[in-house]
Write a protein that holds these residues in place. Structure first.
Motif, PDB file in Angstrom:
ATOM      1  N   THR A 293       7.894  47.515  10.085  1.00 26.29           N
ATOM      2  CA  THR A 293       8.650  46.748  11.065  1.00 26.29           C
ATOM      3  C   THR A 293       8.880  45.327  10.571  1.00 26.29           C
ATOM      4  N   GLU A 294      10.126  44.874  10.717  1.00 26.88           N
ATOM      5  CA  GLU A 294      10.495  43.498  10.405  1.00 26.88           C
ATOM      6  C   GLU A 294      10.954  42.807  11.688  1.00 26.88           C
ATOM      7  N   ILE A 295      10.693  41.522  11.782  1.00 22.58           N
ATOM      8  CA  ILE A 295      11.264  40.687  12.837  1.00 22.58           C
ATOM      9  C   ILE A 295      12.057  39.607  12.113  1.00 22.58           C
ATOM     10  N   VAL A 296      13.376  39.649  12.225  1.00 22.16           N
ATOM     11  CA  VAL A 296      14.224  38.806  11.388  1.00 22.16           C
ATOM     12  C   VAL A 296      15.197  37.983  12.218  1.00 22.16           C
ATOM     13  N   ARG A 297      15.579  36.862  11.608  1.00 22.02           N
ATOM     14  CA  ARG A 297      16.662  36.037  12.143  1.00 22.02           C
ATOM     15  C   ARG A 297      17.475  35.563  10.934  1.00 22.02           C
ATOM     16  N   ASP A 298      18.763  35.813  10.964  1.00 18.80           N
ATOM     17  CA  ASP A 298      19.636  35.546   9.819  1.00 18.80           C
ATOM     18  C   ASP A 298      19.120  36.280   8.582  1.00 18.80           C
ATOM     19  N   ASN A 299      18.589  37.478   8.797  1.00 16.42           N
ATOM     20  CA  ASN A 299      18.058  38.351   7.741  1.00 16.42           C
ATOM     21  C   ASN A 299      16.909  37.706   6.966  1.00 16.42           C
ATOM     22  N   LYS A 300      16.215  36.779   7.594  1.00 13.20           N
ATOM     23  CA  LYS A 300      14.999  36.200   7.033  1.00 13.20           C
ATOM     24  C   LYS A 300      13.858  36.458   8.008  1.00 13.20           C
ATOM     25  N   ASP A 301      12.632  36.575   7.483  1.00 11.41           N
ATOM     26  CA  ASP A 301      11.482  36.817   8.350  1.00 11.41           C
ATOM     27  C   ASP A 301      11.335  35.702   9.373  1.00 11.41           C
ATOM     28  N   ALA A 302      11.258  36.090  10.642  1.00  9.75           N
ATOM     29  CA  ALA A 302      10.971  35.105  11.685  1.00  9.75           C
ATOM     30  C   ALA A 302       9.542  34.600  11.502  1.00  9.75           C
ATOM     31  N   GLN A 303       9.341  33.333  11.761  1.00 14.08           N
ATOM     32  CA  GLN A 303       8.015  32.742  11.625  1.00 14.08           C
ATOM     33  C   GLN A 303       7.241  32.912  12.934  1.00 14.08           C
ATOM     34  N   ALA A 304       5.917  32.681  12.868  1.00 14.57           N
ATOM     35  CA  ALA A 304       5.095  32.776  14.078  1.00 14.57           C
ATOM     36  C   ALA A 304       5.657  31.856  15.150  1.00 14.57           C
ATOM     37  N   GLY A 305       5.912  32.419  16.327  1.00 11.53           N
ATOM     38  CA  GLY A 305       6.481  31.654  17.421  1.00 11.53           C
ATOM     39  C   GLY A 305       7.992  31.672  17.471  1.00 11.53           C
ATOM     40  N   LEU A 311      13.638  45.220  13.426  1.00 10.74           N
ATOM     41  CA  LEU A 311      14.141  46.296  12.583  1.00 10.74           C
ATOM     42  C   LEU A 311      12.956  47.163  12.182  1.00 10.74           C
ATOM     43  N   PHE A 312      13.174  48.457  12.033  1.00  9.06           N
ATOM     44  CA  PHE A 312      12.090  49.266  11.464  1.00  9.06           C
ATOM     45  C   PHE A 312      12.634  50.267  10.464  1.00  9.06           C
ATOM     46  N   ASP A 314      11.541  53.961   9.011  1.00 13.07           N
ATOM     47  CA  ASP A 314      10.660  55.108   9.206  1.00 13.07           C
ATOM     48  C   ASP A 314      10.146  55.541   7.836  1.00 13.07           C
ATOM     49  N   LEU A 315       8.842  55.513   7.647  1.00 10.08           N
ATOM     50  CA  LEU A 315       8.242  55.791   6.349  1.00 10.08           C
ATOM     51  C   LEU A 315       8.116  57.276   6.049  1.00 10.08           C
ATOM     52  N   LEU A 316       8.359  58.127   7.038  1.00 10.13           N
ATOM     53  CA  LEU A 316       8.074  59.552   6.863  1.00 10.13           C
ATOM     54  C   LEU A 316       9.273  60.474   7.071  1.00 10.13           C
ATOM     55  N   ASN A 317      10.306  60.022   7.743  1.00 14.73           N
ATOM     56  CA  ASN A 317      11.439  60.895   8.044  1.00 14.73           C
ATOM     57  C   ASN A 317      12.419  60.912   6.867  1.00 14.73           C
ATOM     58  N   LYS A 318      12.220  61.849   5.950  1.00 17.57           N
ATOM     59  CA  LYS A 318      13.110  61.977   4.802  1.00 17.57           C
ATOM     60  C   LYS A 318      14.341  62.824   5.120  1.00 17.57           C
ATOM     61  N   GLN A 319      14.295  63.557   6.217  1.00 14.83           N
ATOM     62  CA  GLN A 319      15.418  64.424   6.577  1.00 14.83           C
ATOM     63  C   GLN A 319      16.593  63.627   7.147  1.00 14.83           C
ATOM     64  N   MET A 320      16.302  62.571   7.908  1.00 19.01           N
ATOM     65  CA  MET A 320      17.331  61.675   8.442  1.00 19.01           C
ATOM     66  C   MET A 320      16.746  60.269   8.400  1.00 19.01           C
ATOM     67  N   PRO A 321      16.787  59.628   7.232  1.00 16.42           N
ATOM     68  CA  PRO A 321      16.087  58.351   7.067  1.00 16.42           C
ATOM     69  C   PRO A 321      16.659  57.232   7.942  1.00 16.42           C
ATOM     70  N   PHE A 322      15.757  56.483   8.559  1.00 15.62           N
ATOM     71  CA  PHE A 322      16.098  55.268   9.283  1.00 15.62           C
ATOM     72  C   PHE A 322      15.570  54.105   8.456  1.00 15.62           C
ATOM     73  N   ILE A 323      16.474  53.375   7.808  1.00 16.54           N
ATOM     74  CA  ILE A 323      16.076  52.302   6.900  1.00 16.54           C
ATOM     75  C   ILE A 323      16.643  50.987   7.414  1.00 16.54           C
TER      76      ILE A 323
END
Length: 453
Positions: A293-305, A311-312, A314-323
């Motif tokens: 899981t990512e928490i982003v703003r302007d495609n950069k990692d949001a900082q604490a606060g 965005l997430f 899925d590390l296991l669904n190879k049949q229909m990947p969610f990237i």
């Protein structure tokens, strides 16, 4: 005393799961080992899984192969976790428009499990995954539920609104199987008046559930009915809330009515449990065993606060990947939790992106906190709905309570000014009720102004 529970948990349920080819219990030891990992080990595990998914997606999933080739990106370009931001964000619009192209050519279509999103604000999205992905997701749910004292074999009452989750309870087959295997009581939350809530309390007292799982607002409405009428209701081990943000005043009311601790979790049909509240009751631990899981703003990692879009991958669904899938919700990253878990944490879950207001200056204002404070301070207001269609305009729908007065309106104006200053033109409308959506959820904050992700 529930004499059947140990028989169900140790004999009936395991045998039934093996018969149905749904033996997810075998994944629980693996999950227990995973949750003993330190943060560096968790990140290493996630990166290894991401590399597997990226190779599968590039080689066998038409959509990713075409999109990544168009920008000159290959899986080998992702050399560390931070490099994942080179990959374009997957939106629901892309997924809806190209559903067939997201299915791996390696997938056995006859073995795929087909599901779908709830489609609350958009048309539903078709989801596909194999049996092992489903079983691992189920095992994760069982693992995290232990944090809430929810054990295998517990009786559960669902105060629920999603019709696709509610079985045909009138059928004889369901009644027999539920008595032997399900141990569930479903109560519809789409309509709740006095006689209906009276019958629900009676059914809960008869069923005596170990766990009550519910949408937040129906649980709050029922708790207010119980408190107002001085009704004695059976106290479960825990009340588990989801689907809607839980305000502090709602949590306090529910805990008072049921004399039980309240826990919340953040989940979705696409990824299962994404974030889970622990006994500290302060934010959500992120599920890292099957999601990155990512928490982003302007495609950069949001900082604490700092608030950002969730965005997430899925590390296991190879049949229909969610990237890098943009689920449409927002959160704020947080520091480690004193509970001892090594999982990263979101301090605050803001709900959908459309539940977060944006000022003309580009500042984000979480609708949850806005609504929470106003309801707390304006005792004569029964319910509110805030709607923002333009950056400088806010519409407020108001349901008067029994003790409504001009003092409440003055307090409402003061609170709105504290949050928005003079950047908004505010229109106030009195209504009889705030309608529910098709899903059974109640949306108190709706922002239709686009945000930069």
């Amino acid at each position: 005393m529930d004499l059947y529970k140990p028989v169900y948990a140790n004999i009936v349920q395991p045998l039934w799961l093996k018969y149905k080819r749904q033996d997810y219990l075998r994944y629980l030891p693996e999950l227990r080992r995973f949750h003993k990992k330190n943060p560096d080990e968790i990140r290493s595990y996630q990166f290894a899984k991401i590399q597997e998914i990226l190779n599968e997606a590039y080689n066998f999933v038409p959509f990713y192969n075409r999109e990544w080739n168009n920008i000159g990106l290959k899986p080998s370009d992702i050399k560390k976790l931070g490099d994942i931001k080179k990959i374009p964000i997957l939106t629901k619009e892309k997924l809806r428009a190209h559903t067939e192209e997201f299915i791996s050519r390696n997938a056995n279509r006859d073995e795929l499990i087909v599901s779908g999103t709830g489609g609350t604000t958009d048309s539903p999205i078709q989801l596909m995954y194999d049996r092992e992905r489903l079983l691992f997701k189920t095992a994760e749910m069982d693992f995290f539920r232990l944090w809430w004292k929810w054990e295998l074999g517990d009786k559960v009452t669902y105060l629920w609104g999603a019709p696709q989750d509610i079985p045909n309870m009138k059928s004889l087959k369901w009644k027999i199987l539920n008595t032997l295997l399900g141990r569930k009581l479903f109560l519809f939350s789409s309509l709740m008046d006095g006689p209906i809530m009276e019958s629900y309390v009676r059914k809960i007292n008869q069923f005596q559930p170990d766990i009550l799982q519910a949408y937040t607002n129906p649980a709050y409405i029922l708790s207010q009915y119980i408190i107002k009428n001085g009704i004695d209701v059976f106290s479960p081990k825990s009340v588990v809330l989801t689907a809607e943000p839980c305000h502090d005043y709602q949590r306090q009311s529910i805990e008072k009515a049921f004399r039980s601790p309240v826990y919340t979790f953040y989940g979705c049909r696409e990824g299962g449990y994404v974030g889970v509240e622990c006994t500290e009751h302060h934010g959500y631990h992120l599920n890292c065993s099957s999601l990155y899981t990512e928490i982003v703003r302007d495609n950069k990692d949001a900082q604490a606060g700092e608030m950002g879009s969730i965005l997430f991958t899925d590390l296991l669904n190879k049949q229909m990947p969610f990237i890098r899938y943009q689920i449409g919700d927002m959160g704020i990253p947080d520091t480690p939790c004193p509970c001892g878990s090594t999982l990263p944490k979101m301090k605050f879950f803001a709900g959908r992106e459309t539940d977060v207001f944006v000022t003309p200056e580009g500042k984000y204002i979480p609708g949850v906190s806005l609504c929470d404070r106003i309801i707390e301070d304006c005792q004569g207001i029964s319910a509110l709905q805030f709607i923002q269609d333009e950056p400088d305009r806010l519409t407020v729908k108001i349901v008067k309570g029994a003790n409504f007065s001009n003092k409440d309106m003055n307090e409402l104006d003061k609170r709105i000014f504290n949050y928005f200053q003079e950047s908004m033109h505010v229109s106030k409308i009195f209504v009889d009720t705030i309608p529910k959506e098709k899903s059974g959820k109640t949306r108190f904050c709706i922002c239709n102004v686009p945000k930069e992700i």
